[in-house]
Design a protein around this motif. Structure first.
Motif, PDB file in Angstrom:
ATOM      1  N   GLU A  28      -5.481   5.301  -9.546  1.00  0.00           N
ATOM      2  CA  GLU A  28      -4.529   4.707  -8.600  1.00  0.00           C
ATOM      3  C   GLU A  28      -3.161   4.591  -9.247  1.00  0.00           C
ATOM      4  O   GLU A  28      -3.053   4.354 -10.458  1.00  0.00           O
ATOM      5  N   TYR A  77      -2.969  -6.318 -12.316  1.00  0.00           N
ATOM      6  CA  TYR A  77      -3.905  -5.190 -12.197  1.00  0.00           C
ATOM      7  C   TYR A  77      -4.955  -5.194 -13.310  1.00  0.00           C
ATOM      8  O   TYR A  77      -5.576  -4.170 -13.595  1.00  0.00           O
ATOM      9  N   GLY A 128       3.115   1.863  -1.880  1.00  0.00           N
ATOM     10  CA  GLY A 128       3.295   2.165  -3.295  1.00  0.00           C
ATOM     11  C   GLY A 128       2.148   2.958  -3.898  1.00  0.00           C
ATOM     12  O   GLY A 128       2.248   3.458  -5.019  1.00  0.00           O
ATOM     13  N   ASN A 129       1.041   3.076  -3.181  1.00  0.00           N
ATOM     14  CA  ASN A 129      -0.080   3.874  -3.670  1.00  0.00           C
ATOM     15  C   ASN A 129       0.132   5.372  -3.420  1.00  0.00           C
ATOM     16  O   ASN A 129      -0.708   6.193  -3.784  1.00  0.00           O
ATOM     17  N   ASP A 148       5.947  -4.005  -2.935  1.00  0.00           N
ATOM     18  CA  ASP A 148       6.022  -4.798  -4.158  1.00  0.00           C
ATOM     19  C   ASP A 148       7.260  -4.393  -4.947  1.00  0.00           C
ATOM     20  O   ASP A 148       7.711  -3.252  -4.867  1.00  0.00           O
ATOM     21  N   SER A 203       0.507   2.401  -8.337  1.00  0.00           N
ATOM     22  CA  SER A 203       1.071   1.387  -7.453  1.00  0.00           C
ATOM     23  C   SER A 203       2.546   1.249  -7.798  1.00  0.00           C
ATOM     24  O   SER A 203       2.910   0.633  -8.799  1.00  0.00           O
ATOM     25  N   ARG A 204       3.366   1.899  -6.993  1.00  0.00           N
ATOM     26  CA  ARG A 204       4.803   1.956  -7.297  1.00  0.00           C
ATOM     27  C   ARG A 204       5.487   0.649  -6.941  1.00  0.00           C
ATOM     28  O   ARG A 204       5.123  -0.022  -5.974  1.00  0.00           O
ATOM     29  N   LYS A 205       6.453   0.317  -7.749  1.00  0.00           N
ATOM     30  CA  LYS A 205       7.208  -0.917  -7.566  1.00  0.00           C
ATOM     31  C   LYS A 205       8.641  -0.558  -7.201  1.00  0.00           C
ATOM     32  O   LYS A 205       9.221   0.363  -7.801  1.00  0.00           O
ATOM     33  N   ARG A 262       5.964   2.254 -12.023  1.00  0.00           N
ATOM     34  CA  ARG A 262       4.679   2.195 -11.339  1.00  0.00           C
ATOM     35  C   ARG A 262       3.561   1.751 -12.274  1.00  0.00           C
ATOM     36  O   ARG A 262       3.567   2.051 -13.471  1.00  0.00           O
ATOM     37  N   THR A 314       0.816  -1.215   0.000  1.00  0.00           N
ATOM     38  CA  THR A 314       0.000   0.000   0.000  1.00  0.00           C
ATOM     39  C   THR A 314       0.854   1.271   0.000  1.00  0.00           C
ATOM     40  O   THR A 314       0.433   2.305  -0.519  1.00  0.00           O
TER      41      THR A 314
END
Ligand code: SAH
Ligand code: TRP
Length: 313
Positions: A265, A189, A148-149, A177, A267-269, A232, A146
């Motif tokens: 959204e 996703y 990463g959000n 992640d 979501s970073r990696k 991301r 989370t």
């Protein structure tokens, strides 16, 4: 609501993630976690199942405060590990979704009758100042990737605030992640059963209810893409045809061209280096790092470093 106003009125449009999580959104998220393609939950769950005993044996926290706890599914490994040692633990699940907090609280008390559960309903992006400060020996858990959000500055702000309130005996348990092949990320996703698409569109149902809007959720397509340069995932809702949407509570009419997007959204990696650097800038040092052989996900424990807070925040 101010965040929705700023995000919706002008392109490029963007909404904060908390609007996903009404009762239906939380239930859909739970189903995403069970899809074949969404590897993060399985991977992090396996790490927790394997290492919870060691983590809890090492930290021995009296308190566990979890940010974005949801159904606390994976946290149960930590609680079970705690149970095997001694009782008297207090669990503080902190989430923006009232329904999920209530249901989860009940099921936890049933499963762990010795556990004191103190749910905290709130928005962690508004800061942590109003949270109770548990006595020494608190494990702050932030799982599920989370973190990463959040964009980098917001992630840094949240972690710095956490580091600032932590005592030397406290620890952060963070699940992030990792960067990996694009095809694996994109599928996670955009699952084949369309659960993620339904979750994304549910945001529009929430806006209809909360902002008295008249979005037609089916007139928007779900799109997820991996932005490799930014490391991301970006999740969009795309207007399939030109349309107008009235948003009563903003006293505004939004005009969408065909193909126009709302970014719903990110979501970073992370790599080992990028998460280490982010934590260091926030004043946290990694103590232990658990990852599976394929390096798909990282579970880290981190400890506050006195006096190394980034001076710019
Ligand atoms: N930790 C769980 C759930 C992750 S989904 C897991 O790893 O599976 C993200 C969770 O954070 C949801 O339960 C959602 O309701 C909560 N959440 C999202 N935005 C939030 C915010 N701004 N403040 C508090 N909780 C939030
Ligand atoms: N924290 C989760 C993640 O970044 C949130 C998430 C998973 C999500 N799947 C999603 C958010 C689909 C929006 C849409 O992996």
């Amino acid at each position: 609501m101010e965040d929705a106003r700023v995000g919706l009125l002008e392109p490029p449009r963007r909404l904060p993630p908390k609007y996903f999580y009404d009762a239906r959104g939380s239930a859909l998220f739970d189903r995403i976690c069970d899809t074949e393609e969404y590897y993060p939950t399985r991977t992090e769950n396996a790490l927790l199942a394997r290492h919870a005993g060691e983590i809890m044996g090492h930290i021995r926290p009296r308190h566990i405060l979890e940010l974005g706890s949801g159904t606390s599914r994976k946290t149960r490994h930590l609680l079970r590990a705690r149970e095997a040692r001694e009782c008297g633990t207090v669990y503080w699940p902190f989430d923006v979704c009232r329904e999920v907090l209530e249901e989860t609280g009940e099921s936890l008390v049933e499963e762990f009758p010795w556990l004191e559960v103190n749910p905290l309903l709130g928005d962690y992006s508004a800061g942590l100042a109003h949270l109770p400060r548990p006595a020494d020996g608190c494990l702050y858990a932030f799982l599920g990737g989370t973190l990463g959000n959040f964009e980098e500055p917001e992630a840094l702000k949240l972690l710095s605030e956490l580091a600032f309130r932590m005592s030397p005996a406290d620890r952060l348990l963070l699940g992030v992640d990792r960067v990996k092949p694009t095809s694996v990320l994109q599928a996670a996703y955009d699952d084949s059963q369309g659960v993620t698409a339904a979750f994304n569109r549910n945001l529009l149902h929430v806006l209809n209810r909360e902002l008295e809007a008249d979005f037609e959720p089916e007139a928007f397509a779900h799109r997820s893409l991996y932005n490799e340069a930014a490391a991301r995932i970006e999740m969009y809702l795309v207007a399939e045809a030109p349309q107008q949407v009235r948003v009563g509570r903003l006293e505004a009419t939004l005009r969408f061209d065909a193909g126009e997007t709302i970014l719903t959204e990110i979501s970073r990696k992370f790599t080992e280096a990028s998460v280490t650097r982010l934590l260091a800038r926030a004043g946290l040092a990694i103590e232990r790092h658990y990852a599976p052989d394929n390096q798909y996900f990282s579970l880290l424990t981190a400890v506050p470093q006195p006096d190394v807070h980034d001076p710019v925040i």
